[in-house]
Design a protein around this motif. Structure first.
Motif, short mmCIF file in Angstrom:
data_model
loop_
_atom_site.label_atom_id
_atom_site.label_comp_id
_atom_site.label_asym_id
_atom_site.label_seq_id
_atom_site.Cartn_x
_atom_site.Cartn_y
_atom_site.Cartn_z
N THR A 182 0.76 -1.27 0.08
CA THR A 182 -0.12 0.14 0.04
C THR A 182 0.84 1.31 0.01
O THR A 182 1.50 1.41 0.99
CB THR A 182 -0.87 -0.02 1.23
OG1 THR A 182 -1.70 -1.24 1.28
CG2 THR A 182 -2.10 1.31 1.11
N VAL B 63 0.79 4.77 0.64
CA VAL B 63 0.24 5.95 1.46
C VAL B 63 0.74 7.24 1.09
O VAL B 63 -0.08 7.88 0.71
CB VAL B 63 0.39 5.52 2.97
CG1 VAL B 63 -0.38 6.56 3.84
CG2 VAL B 63 -0.12 4.04 3.31
N GLY C 81 -3.71 9.36 4.29
CA GLY C 81 -2.28 9.60 4.79
C GLY C 81 -2.04 10.82 5.46
O GLY C 81 -0.78 10.81 5.71
N THR D 272 -0.32 9.49 8.80
CA THR D 272 1.10 8.78 8.26
C THR D 272 2.01 10.03 7.90
O THR D 272 3.07 10.09 8.44
CB THR D 272 0.96 8.15 6.84
OG1 THR D 272 0.15 6.87 7.40
CG2 THR D 272 2.44 7.37 6.57
#
Length: 186
Positions: free
Chosen positions: A22, A24, A47, A50
């Motif tokens: 994935t 992100v 995101g 993150t």
């Protein structure tokens, strides 16, 4: 200052499992200058958290460069990153991240203890910090209230500024970073 305080160059974050990769964050370039205020907004799963974790040195990018005050941080070890986090970066989390066995005052003082600040200076700094957020009720005796089985704290007495959230609708394609005006400093 002739350079950004924080600069990301081509930052990527990829989460990998046995079955799935994935992406992100893909090629994020970002410059934040001293005194500049930004907000990060976007739809769920795009995101934002993150990116904030990388900016706050709680996570590292898969690739790309992170410069803080002109210094590359993406190559530092855990101890060096903890030192930068303790002295240069602050977070106000969406949910309280307090240690349930410590009083409110002890939770506030803990980073200062790690920093080697004397007991008398810690007491003064804690008192000032709690007054700034209008928490003047016995912080030496109040402990965070964690319901049984819960990993996040409930709001403590005092103003609800830490629970306020703002959301700006953006395109579903990803993160939107916007400059914002500073209204208050805590």
């Amino acid at each position: 200052m002739d350079q950004p305080l924080i600069e990301l160059r081509g930052v990527r974050k990829i989460f990998t499992t046995e079955e799935l990769e994935t992406h992100v964050l893909v090629d994020v370039d970002l410059s934040i200058w001293p005194g500049q205020y930004i907000s990060i907004a976007g739809p769920s799963g795009c995101g934002k958290s993150t990116l904030l974790s990388i900016l706050g040195l709680l996570d590292v990018p898969t690739s790309g460069e992170y410069l803080f005050d002109g210094r590359r941080l993406d190559r530092l070890g855990a101890v060096e990153l903890a030192h930068v986090r303790n002295r240069r970066i602050g977070f106000v989390f969406q949910s309280f991240n307090l240690i349930g066995d410590l009083t409110v005052a002890e939770n506030v003082a803990l980073p200062l203890l790690y920093r080697g600040v004397s007991a008398s200076e810690r007491r003064a700094a804690v008192q000032e910090a709690l007054q700034r957020v209008e928490m003047i009720i016995a912080p030496d005796t109040i402990r965070p209230n964690f319901p049984e089985g819960s990993s996040s704290g409930w709001p403590l007495p005092g103003p609800s500024w830490a629970n306020r959230r703002s959301f700006s609708p953006t395109s579903p394609q990803g993160i939107s970073i916007r400059k914002t005006e500073r209204t208050s400093w805590i």
